[in-house]
Design a protein around this motif. Sequence first.
Motif, PDB file in Angstrom:
ATOM      1  N   ALA A  35       0.926  -1.249  -0.211  1.00 40.08           N
ATOM      2  CA  ALA A  35       0.129  -0.067   0.052  1.00 40.08           C
ATOM      3  C   ALA A  35       1.025   1.212   0.082  1.00 40.08           C
ATOM      4  CB  ALA A  35      -0.808  -0.155   1.211  1.00 40.08           C
ATOM      5  N   GLY A  36       0.399   2.380  -0.821  1.00 37.56           N
ATOM      6  CA  GLY A  36       1.100   3.537  -0.844  1.00 37.56           C
ATOM      7  C   GLY A  36       2.371   3.434  -1.523  1.00 37.56           C
ATOM      8  N   LYS A 127       0.430   5.121  -8.553  1.00 36.03           N
ATOM      9  CA  LYS A 127       0.747   4.876  -7.057  1.00 36.03           C
ATOM     10  C   LYS A 127      -0.478   4.179  -6.239  1.00 36.03           C
ATOM     11  CE  LYS A 127       1.598   7.826  -2.902  1.00 36.03           C
ATOM     12  NZ  LYS A 127       0.305   7.586  -2.035  1.00 36.03           N
ATOM     13  N   GLU A 130      -3.355   4.108   0.092  1.00 38.14           N
ATOM     14  CA  GLU A 130      -2.904   3.787   1.215  1.00 38.14           C
ATOM     15  C   GLU A 130      -3.178   2.687   2.202  1.00 38.14           C
ATOM     16  OE1 GLU A 130      -0.287   5.559   2.036  1.00 38.14           O
ATOM     17  OE2 GLU A 130       0.000   6.575   0.297  1.00 38.14           O
ATOM     18  N   ALA A 175       1.258  -1.706   4.191  1.00 36.37           N
ATOM     19  CA  ALA A 175       2.794  -1.067   3.830  1.00 36.37           C
ATOM     20  C   ALA A 175       3.874  -1.598   5.036  1.00 36.37           C
ATOM     21  CB  ALA A 175       2.531   0.466   4.057  1.00 36.37           C
TER      22      ALA A 175
END
Length: 182
Positions: A35-36, A127, A130, A175
């Motif tokens: 994530a992110g 991208k 998140e 993440a």
Amino acid sequence: MPISIAIKIIATCALVAGAAPAFSHMVLEAGSAAAGSSYKAVFLVGHGCQGSATTGVAVQIPAGFQGAKPYPKAGWNVSATSAPLATPYTSHGKQITQDVSVVRWTAASKEAALPDALVDEFLLRGKLPEMAGPLWFKVLQTCENGHNDWSEVPATGTSTQGLKAPAVLLEVTPAQAGPHQH
């Protein structure tokens, strides 16, 4: 035939049969990412449509995938369509209210089309959100004769078992925490 040879033949057949589904659908080279993070999506096209060559690939960008930028492909025209965002975001201090919604590659000539018997890649970068969770890319593959609409998404979960034309799944993982600093 000795038993050891028969076992090897059976094992080889099982491997070949197990590998077949990997090329029977549109897939991502790397099916998960943090994530992110920045992510390079490599869409693998394993066959055409009912024996005919692939002449176009259109990828619908899922919500949460930001700033999609396609890679050029020799012999193919590439374009990107933008649309207003339901949830704007900030990038480099700038409010983003529109983002890429569809990326298209179209063979510039009959000679540039991807023959049914060959495998190739179509790439874009963006991208990731998140938050961890599944991202589904719906892909329309057009061919000299017909098309494959890889857009089916399961009602729940991420299993594509039983779907005839599943969308392309990217598992966005939590993440990774950075190194602990003292």
